[in-house]
Motif scaffolding. Structure first.
Motif, mmCIF file in Angstrom:
data_model
loop_
_atom_site.group_PDB
_atom_site.id
_atom_site.type_symbol
_atom_site.label_atom_id
_atom_site.label_comp_id
_atom_site.label_asym_id
_atom_site.label_seq_id
_atom_site.Cartn_x
_atom_site.Cartn_y
_atom_site.Cartn_z
ATOM 1 N N ALA A 11 81.876 16.627 69.333
ATOM 2 C CA ALA A 11 81.050 15.491 69.555
ATOM 3 C C ALA A 11 80.704 14.428 68.318
ATOM 4 O O ALA A 11 81.231 14.801 67.342
ATOM 5 N N PRO A 12 80.458 13.151 68.768
ATOM 6 C CA PRO A 12 80.555 12.073 67.656
ATOM 7 C C PRO A 12 79.300 12.795 66.649
ATOM 8 O O PRO A 12 78.522 13.372 66.999
ATOM 9 N N VAL A 13 79.364 12.456 65.486
ATOM 10 C CA VAL A 13 78.483 12.874 64.319
ATOM 11 C C VAL A 13 77.378 12.092 64.584
ATOM 12 O O VAL A 13 77.022 11.101 65.085
ATOM 13 N N ARG A 14 76.147 13.310 64.557
ATOM 14 C CA ARG A 14 74.800 12.866 65.001
ATOM 15 C C ARG A 14 74.697 12.105 66.378
ATOM 16 O O ARG A 14 74.101 11.119 66.484
ATOM 17 N N SER A 15 75.492 12.481 67.358
ATOM 18 C CA SER A 15 75.571 11.860 68.648
ATOM 19 C C SER A 15 75.746 10.178 68.834
ATOM 20 O O SER A 15 75.432 9.493 69.439
ATOM 21 N N GLY A 16 76.448 9.773 67.751
ATOM 22 C CA GLY A 16 76.914 8.570 67.524
ATOM 23 C C GLY A 16 75.732 7.475 67.056
ATOM 24 O O GLY A 16 75.904 6.279 67.042
ATOM 25 N N ILE A 17 74.541 8.002 66.457
ATOM 26 C CA ILE A 17 73.501 7.405 66.138
ATOM 27 C C ILE A 17 73.941 6.492 64.682
ATOM 28 O O ILE A 17 74.297 7.321 63.643
ATOM 29 N N PRO A 24 70.943 1.188 70.059
ATOM 30 C CA PRO A 24 71.065 -0.091 71.189
ATOM 31 C C PRO A 24 70.481 0.625 72.398
ATOM 32 O O PRO A 24 70.714 1.797 72.699
ATOM 33 N N LYS A 25 69.564 -0.155 73.130
ATOM 34 C CA LYS A 25 68.687 0.337 74.224
ATOM 35 C C LYS A 25 69.747 0.727 75.207
ATOM 36 O O LYS A 25 69.376 1.743 75.752
ATOM 37 N N TYR A 26 71.010 -0.009 75.421
ATOM 38 C CA TYR A 26 71.845 0.578 76.655
ATOM 39 C C TYR A 26 72.235 2.137 76.422
ATOM 40 O O TYR A 26 72.598 3.030 77.215
ATOM 41 N N TYR A 27 72.562 2.500 75.041
ATOM 42 C CA TYR A 27 73.155 3.650 74.576
ATOM 43 C C TYR A 27 72.143 4.565 74.707
ATOM 44 O O TYR A 27 72.542 5.835 75.266
ATOM 45 N N ALA A 28 70.950 4.259 74.499
ATOM 46 C CA ALA A 28 70.072 5.513 74.784
ATOM 47 C C ALA A 28 69.752 5.695 76.109
ATOM 48 O O ALA A 28 69.795 7.157 76.551
ATOM 49 N N VAL A 29 69.959 4.624 77.056
ATOM 50 C CA VAL A 29 69.901 5.023 78.807
ATOM 51 C C VAL A 29 71.126 5.753 78.928
ATOM 52 O O VAL A 29 71.120 6.522 79.872
ATOM 53 N N LYS A 30 72.232 5.100 78.342
ATOM 54 C CA LYS A 30 73.525 5.886 78.610
ATOM 55 C C LYS A 30 73.528 7.516 78.479
ATOM 56 O O LYS A 30 73.785 8.280 79.175
ATOM 57 N N ALA A 31 72.910 7.868 77.022
ATOM 58 C CA ALA A 31 72.538 9.184 77.014
ATOM 59 C C ALA A 31 71.734 9.977 77.952
ATOM 60 O O ALA A 31 72.190 11.178 78.208
ATOM 61 N N GLU A 32 70.776 9.488 78.144
ATOM 62 C CA GLU A 32 70.093 10.118 79.366
ATOM 63 C C GLU A 32 70.588 10.159 80.572
ATOM 64 O O GLU A 32 70.550 11.112 81.293
ATOM 65 N N ILE A 33 71.398 9.205 80.818
ATOM 66 C CA ILE A 33 72.136 9.288 82.118
ATOM 67 C C ILE A 33 73.214 10.286 82.273
ATOM 68 O O ILE A 33 73.312 11.164 83.168
ATOM 69 N N ALA A 34 73.882 10.451 80.935
ATOM 70 C CA ALA A 34 74.574 11.530 80.765
ATOM 71 C C ALA A 34 74.116 12.866 81.024
ATOM 72 O O ALA A 34 74.815 13.917 81.380
ATOM 73 N N VAL A 35 72.866 13.270 80.419
ATOM 74 C CA VAL A 35 72.269 14.289 80.519
ATOM 75 C C VAL A 35 71.918 14.626 81.949
ATOM 76 O O VAL A 35 72.362 15.835 82.586
ATOM 77 N N LEU A 67 75.970 2.353 82.920
ATOM 78 C CA LEU A 67 76.967 2.988 83.786
ATOM 79 C C LEU A 67 78.641 2.535 83.564
ATOM 80 O O LEU A 67 79.318 3.455 83.919
ATOM 81 N N ARG A 68 78.620 1.136 83.309
ATOM 82 C CA ARG A 68 80.057 0.854 82.915
ATOM 83 C C ARG A 68 80.738 1.600 81.968
ATOM 84 O O ARG A 68 81.843 1.897 82.195
ATOM 85 N N GLU A 69 79.760 1.989 81.002
ATOM 86 C CA GLU A 69 80.647 2.900 79.772
ATOM 87 C C GLU A 69 80.925 4.218 80.373
ATOM 88 O O GLU A 69 82.147 4.719 80.106
#
Length: 251
Positions: A11-17, A24-35, A67-69
């Motif tokens: 995994a990316p170190v520290r989850s890419g933080i 970034p807000k989109y990244y936090a949402v992306k992590a939630e959607i991934a779960v 979602l695009r990512e």
């Protein structure tokens, strides 16, 4: 630096933080959607952009970027007007094994769809790259790659007519070219490969059935037989969201 004890080694170190901690807000949402996606099965329809924006209290454009990512990474795929959970990526070994063998190892059904088979004199650039003789007759075989009838790539193969003189009459276009050469008594010895990331041309994207903006993995291969004679020059274009490549390294 503090790392989660359960963080996967790949995994990316520290989850890419970032080090400054501002996500970034989109990244936090992306992590939630991934779960959310991890808890669903392959082919499951995910909530709509509107539902997700309400769930995470963000703008729809923020959800759209997340979602695009996830689509580009191959975790989701578009289906009709919705978005569904994608299956695992196909793992293709970096070896002299054929595409057919690699797909079958994963329980998928390989296939190919013929785009064209042409014969012409070997041009200078191809001769210089492969060791073929300038002007000698060569075949160009172009096929769409399939896995369970899903279009996943595009393969372009150049081979001397002298190596496969009856290719236009004896070869089944949806079968393995390597198996065909093996049946002709031709044995692969070694090959040079180069991998790069590219965007498909409009023609390639149309043949594969993907948006032009989808990243592709491009493999260039020049193969030789056991006596070092040139066999083929292959340009294989694979969907970046559906493929990963593996190699076993040994000193």
């Amino acid at each position: 630096m503090d790392y989660p004890n359960d963080q996967a080694p790949g995994a990316p170190v520290r989850s890419g933080i970032p080090e400054h901690g501002r996500i970034p807000k989109y990244y936090a949402v992306k992590a939630e959607i991934a779960v959310l996606v991890d808890g669903l099965g392959e082919g499951s329809l995910i909530p709509t952009e509107r539902d997700l924006s309400e769930r995470y209290d963000v703008a729809r454009e923020t959800v759209r970027q997340a979602l695009r990512e996830l689509v580009l990474e191959g975790k989701l795929r578009r289906q009709g007007r919705g978005t569904v959970v994608a299956g695992p990526k196909l793992e293709q070994p970096l070896s002299l094994a054929s595409y057919t063998e690699g797909v079958r190892r994963q329980g998928r059904t390989p296939g190919r769809r013929l785009v064209g088979l042409d014969r012409f004199p070997c041009p200078d650039a191809l001769a210089a790259e492969t060791g073929l003789t300038r002007g000698e007759p060569v075949w160009h075989l172009e096929r769409v790659l399939l896995a369970d009838d899903e279009r996943v790539g595009l393969e372009s193969t150049y081979v001397a007519v002298a190596q496969a003189p009856r290719l236009d009459s004896d070869f089944e276009p949806d079968s393995s070219f390597y198996a065909y050469l093996h049946d002709q008594g031709i044995v692969f010895g070694d090959a040079d490969e180069r991998i790069e990331t590219v965007l498909a041309t409009p023609r390639e994207a149309l043949l594969i059935g993907t948006p032009p903006a989808l990243p592709m993995l491009l493999i260039h291969r020049v193969s030789r037989d056991t006596r070092g004679r040139p066999l083929e020059r292959v340009r294989s274009l694979y969907r970046g969201d559906r493929f990963s490549f593996t190699a076993h390294l040994k000193e």
